[in-house]
Scaffold this motif. Structure first.
Motif, PDB file in Angstrom:
ATOM      1  N   CYS A 283       1.097  -1.063  -0.092  1.00  0.00           N
ATOM      2  CA  CYS A 283      -0.104   0.051   0.217  1.00  0.00           C
ATOM      3  C   CYS A 283       0.869   1.349  -0.233  1.00  0.00           C
ATOM      4  O   CYS A 283       2.097   1.538   0.547  1.00  0.00           O
ATOM      5  CB  CYS A 283      -0.692  -0.230   1.045  1.00  0.00           C
TER       6      CYS A 283
ATOM      7  N   VAL B 194     -10.505   9.270   5.052  1.00  0.00           N
ATOM      8  CA  VAL B 194     -10.534   7.969   3.414  1.00  0.00           C
ATOM      9  C   VAL B 194     -10.857   8.125   2.028  1.00  0.00           C
ATOM     10  O   VAL B 194     -11.419   9.432   2.284  1.00  0.00           O
ATOM     11  CB  VAL B 194     -12.183   6.851   3.814  1.00  0.00           C
TER      12      VAL B 194
ATOM     13  N   ASP C  71      -9.584   3.020   0.020  1.00  0.00           N
ATOM     14  CA  ASP C  71      -9.102   2.500   0.612  1.00  0.00           C
ATOM     15  C   ASP C  71      -9.999   0.875   0.701  1.00  0.00           C
ATOM     16  O   ASP C  71     -10.763   1.213   0.483  1.00  0.00           O
ATOM     17  CB  ASP C  71      -9.636   3.376   1.669  1.00  0.00           C
TER      18      ASP C  71
ATOM     19  N   LEU D 168      -6.929   1.745   7.380  1.00  0.00           N
ATOM     20  CA  LEU D 168      -7.675   1.581   6.218  1.00  0.00           C
ATOM     21  C   LEU D 168      -6.096   1.474   5.274  1.00  0.00           C
ATOM     22  O   LEU D 168      -5.264   2.252   5.609  1.00  0.00           O
ATOM     23  CB  LEU D 168      -6.811   3.264   6.109  1.00  0.00           C
TER      24      LEU D 168
ATOM     25  N   LYS E  97      -4.408   2.149   2.213  1.00  0.00           N
ATOM     26  CA  LYS E  97      -4.301   3.039   1.052  1.00  0.00           C
ATOM     27  C   LYS E  97      -3.897   2.424   0.312  1.00  0.00           C
ATOM     28  O   LYS E  97      -2.380   2.993  -0.228  1.00  0.00           O
ATOM     29  CB  LYS E  97      -3.908   4.568   1.705  1.00  0.00           C
TER      30      LYS E  97
END
Length: 414
Positions: free
Chosen positions: A15, A68, A72, A102, A104
């Motif tokens: 990520c 957010v 995500d 989260l 990403k």
């Protein structure tokens, strides 16, 4: 054994960033933005209905650190839904998050890959391995950053595999849309007859609109059609609570049922679902088409279609000896919003309702012949909904069987 065509990378390598939501507890506001927590992440959807609102000021403050973004992957980090994931595909995001992770990912392909991986037996096993806590499971942020993510070494392979898996999921989504429309249609007809009181009169005209006689009911504090009466939910249905399943855990090679807890109630059975001996009381055995009502932590009513199982505590199995399923199903659904308000007013850490609330409930009860006439219209609709959900269960099994084999190289696509 891992194929040479595949490798593991860490979550923080896969990520752009791995972070989490706020750890603060902003005050509830009358107007503002939803605050989404771990209990609101329920797989392929976010439960906005039970989320409370926070002020614009708190919303903006949280989003300085934990905003957010599109693509995500949001993961529940604590509680009954620990490990549940959701892909945020929208460009406009209008909520803040607390106690959720989260991932990403930065792209649609990476978001879908990570989501399917985390829902595969391989991904779930890695998530289970990093969970802590005995009474309430949780996953630390550091564990998410170091989580092993399986990816293909060759470029373009992810896209091919996602196309195959997405074709199965697209059929599931179609069935879900059809069911949403069928449920809305059924509820509209039910409300027209039994809430607005415009069921067909003796001349086939809408009763109340056509001037049918209405009588004031002292208990309900409103007018209802002549010949109707007041009743409670326990007058029309039997609410059987699940059992503490520990004393029925298998000790040998006995035949077993999987246990329906809050997690299974929301997303069905998986490899981590507990099992109990089939000697559990018959009253807590659940079959497809049964109505379940979770009365603690998350208040929901649903038609169960996950296969035969045994009901755990905190969930009612709703049945009746005197009334058809369509009637008590929609009556409990109708009362659900009130029950949610009751649970909120209790101000406990785990909002819930009790049998007393069911006894104290008051509904308007039509004559049985009218209930039967409605059932003849709604029963085929409910049967179709159950059939579609059963098909989704089989499609999900196919997807979950195919996914690990694609991911570890046992099956390849040309």
């Amino acid at each position: 054994m891992l194929s040479s065509e595949w490798k593991y990378v860490l979550g923080e390598e896969f990520c752009l960033k791995v972070t989490d939501g706020t750890h603060d507890s902003p005050k509830q506001a009358e107007h503002g933005k939803p605050l989404i927590t771990s209990k609101h992440i329920k797989g392929d959807e976010i439960d906005f209905e039970t989320a409370y609102l926070i002020s614009e000021e708190d919303f903006n403050e949280i989003n300085k650190r934990s905003q957010v973004d599109q693509w995500d992957v949001i993961i529940s980090m604590i509680g009954a839904y620990c490990g549940f994931c959701f892909i945020e595909s929208n460009e406009e995001i209008d909520y803040a998050v607390k106690n959720v992770g989260l991932f990403k990912t930065g792209s649609e392909v990476n978001a879908k890959w990570l989501y399917y991986y985390l829902n595969s037996p391989i991904g779930k096993a890695h998530l289970d391995a990093v969970k802590s806590g005995s009474t309430q499971p949780y996953i630390a942020l550091g564990a998410l950053r170091k989580l092993p993510i399986l990816i293909p070494k060759k470029e373009g392979v992810k896209e091919k595999l996602l196309k195959a898996i997405d074709s199965i999921d697209s059929k599931i989504r179609v069935n879900n849309r059809i069911n949403a429309e069928l449920e809305a249609m059924a509820k509209t007809l039910y409300d027209y007859w039994f809430v607005q009181f415009d069921f067909p009169d003796a001349n086939g005209k809408p009763y109340k609109t056509a001037g049918g006689k209405m009588v004031y009911n002292e208990v309900l504090k409103r007018e209802i059609p002549e010949g109707w009466r007041d009743a409670s939910l326990v007058d029309i249905a039997i609410f059987t609570n699940g059992i503490a399943c520990q004393k029925y855990y298998p000790t040998g090679d006995e035949l077993t049922y999987k246990v329906i807890k809050i997690r299974e109630f929301s997303s069905g059975f998986d490899e981590s679902s507990e099992s109990v001996r089939q000697s559990v009381p018959k009253k807590v055995v659940v079959n497809d088409g049964d109505i379940l009502f979770s009365w603690s932590a998350t208040l929901e009513v649903k038609l169960w279609t996950g296969g035969t199982g045994a009901l755990n505590q905190h969930i009612f199995k709703v049945t009746s000896d005197n009334y058809p399923k369509t009637f008590y199903y929609f009556e409990v659904l109708k009362y659900l919003e009130y029950f949610k308000k009751v649970a909120e007013l209790r101000k406990t850490t785990m909002g819930h309702i009790t049998k007393e609330h069911l006894v104290e409930s008051r509904v308007s009860l039509p004559p049985k012949e009218l209930i039967q006439a409605m059932d003849e219209k709604l029963s085929p609709v409910i049967s179709k909904i159950v059939s579609n959900y059963q098909q989704n269960v089989e499609l999900a099994k196919l997807r979950d069987w195919l996914l690990p084999m694609l991911m570890n190289g046992q099956v390849t696509l040309k």
